[in-house]
Design an enzyme around this catalytic site. Structure first.
Site, PDB file in Angstrom:
ATOM      1  CG  HIS A  62      13.311  31.276  30.731  1.00 20.94           C
ATOM      2  ND1 HIS A  62      12.194  31.395  29.935  1.00 20.94           N
ATOM      3  CD2 HIS A  62      13.277  30.032  31.253  1.00 20.94           C
ATOM      4  CE1 HIS A  62      11.509  30.254  29.992  1.00 20.94           C
ATOM      5  NE2 HIS A  62      12.148  29.410  30.787  1.00 20.94           N
ATOM      6  CD  GLU A 109      14.670  26.062  29.453  1.00 18.32           C
ATOM      7  OE1 GLU A 109      14.182  25.252  30.233  1.00 18.32           O
ATOM      8  OE2 GLU A 109      14.363  27.266  29.432  1.00 18.32           O
ATOM      9  CB  SER A 165       7.337  19.726  27.465  1.00 16.41           C
ATOM     10  OG  SER A 165       6.675  20.906  27.030  1.00 16.41           O
ATOM     11  CD  GLU A 167       8.522  31.455  29.890  1.00 13.73           C
ATOM     12  OE1 GLU A 167       8.692  31.816  31.072  1.00 13.73           O
ATOM     13  OE2 GLU A 167       8.140  30.312  29.574  1.00 13.73           O
ATOM     14  N   GLY A 192       6.717  24.770  27.757  1.00 16.34           N
ATOM     15  CA  GLY A 192       5.324  24.989  28.143  1.00 16.34           C
ATOM     16  C   GLY A 192       4.323  24.500  27.104  1.00 16.34           C
ATOM     17  CE  LYS A 206       8.039  28.260  32.683  1.00 14.44           C
ATOM     18  NZ  LYS A 206       7.827  28.177  31.264  1.00 14.44           N
ATOM     19  CG  ASN A 261      11.620  28.897  35.507  1.00 15.66           C
ATOM     20  OD1 ASN A 261      11.305  29.743  36.334  1.00 15.66           O
ATOM     21  ND2 ASN A 261      11.614  29.141  34.202  1.00 15.66           N
TER      22      ASN A 261
HETATM   23  C1  PEP Z   1      11.113  26.440  31.586  1.00 18.14           C
HETATM   24  O1  PEP Z   1      10.388  27.254  32.110  1.00 18.14           O
HETATM   25  O2  PEP Z   1      12.323  26.642  31.551  1.00 18.14           O
HETATM   26  C2  PEP Z   1      10.512  25.218  31.023  1.00 18.14           C
HETATM   27  C3  PEP Z   1      11.292  24.344  30.459  1.00 18.14           C
HETATM   28  O3  PEP Z   1       9.141  25.092  31.115  1.00 18.14           O
HETATM   29  P1  PEP Z   1       8.289  23.748  30.865  1.00 18.14           P
HETATM   30  O4  PEP Z   1       8.977  22.627  31.622  1.00 18.14           O
HETATM   31  O5  PEP Z   1       6.930  24.058  31.434  1.00 18.14           O
HETATM   32  O6  PEP Z   1       8.276  23.489  29.399  1.00 18.14           O
END
Ligand code: PEP
Length: 252
Positions: free
Chosen positions: A94, A164, A210, A96, A170, A11, A9
């Site tokens: 997601h 997640e 992460s 976000e 992040g 983003k 992803n």
């Molecule tokens: C994500 O954007 O779905 C995500 C898991 O980000 P990150 O790996 O940066 O934590």
């Protein structure tokens, strides 16, 4: 056997030329890894260019969002019909988008319906906030998110779920492999309640939060975890390649 999946992803990162450069660095090696589904989710504006670059390869393409109407006066939105010509997958719900764009379970449900209607495969994201995790409410939260997102929707073999935990996205603070495995087991149990045990054994459930080249093995080696949704580390060719390579080796 569920085929593992690693989805990147990106983003709101990369211009079109940067996206082309990043895919060009990974394309050859990713294409050669045949026992993992490799999905790249760049920004909308790069879908066409990246799609051209990976045409004929085993790399798959996904979008990061979708609108639920097929067409009309919705300035600035991207419809399921538009995406269906460009890609195979779409990330829906997601955290976000839930947090910054007020996406509710009802909206996410409409988006999943809209995606499935045109043959797009949704990657449905669910996960709890830090305070919910600390209050022991993880199971309650993910169960409710699953229920509202999938309410009234018949099972489609295209459906993928990404667990997640929001506190891990992040932040550099990943869950442990055991924690993620346990929650994903609970999610699978809930899928069984919704759609039956056979389907629950077929659905791929990814971990996201992460994931890096340094910790990928901890997650991929867990029995319930079918791969990763990778944010930050998917913007670095060597990291993403390493995560896919490790997945391939563990699942061979
Ligand atoms: C994500 O954007 O779905 C995500 C898991 O980000 P990150 O790996 O940066 O934590």
């Amino acid at each position: 056997m569920r085929v593992p999946m690693i989805a990147g992803n990106w983003k709101m990162n990369t211009t079109v030329s940067e996206a082309v450069e990043l895919v060009t660095k990974m394309r050859h090696e990713l294409d050669g890894i045949d026992n993992v589904d490799k999905v790249i989710c760049p920004p909308f504006v790069s879908l066409a260019a990246v799609g051209e670059l990976i045409k004929g390869s085993s790399i798959k393409l996904g979008a990061q969002n979708i609108y639920f109407e097929e067409k009309g006066a919705y300035t600035g939105e991207i419809s399921p019909l538009m995406l269906a010509e460009l890609c195979e997958f779409v990330i829906i719900g997601h955290s976000e988008r839930r947090q910054y764009f007020n996406e509710t379970g009802e909206i996410i449900n409409k988006k999943i319906r809209a995606a499935l209607k045109v043959g797009l495969k949704p990657i449905l994201c669910i996960g709890e906030r830090l305070e919910e995790n600390e209050a022991g409410k993880t199971e309650e939260v993910v169960t409710e998110q699953l229920r509202s997102s999938l309410a009234g929707i018949d099972y489609s073999s295209g459906l993928i779920i990404a667990y997640e935990p929001i506190w891990a996205i992040g932040t550099g603070k990943a869950a442990t492999g055991e924690q993620a495995n346990e929650t994903i087991g609970l999610i699978r149990h809930n899928i069984a309640k919704l759609y039956g045990n056979r389907i629950a054994q077929d659905v791929r459930i990814l971990y996201g939060g992460s994931v890096t080249a340094a910790n990928a093995t901890e997650f991929i080696s867990q029995p319930e975890i079918d791969g990763g949704l990778v944010g930050g580390a998917s913007l670095k060719a060597d990291q993403f390649l390493s995560i896919v390579r490790q997945t391939s080796e563990i699942r061979r």
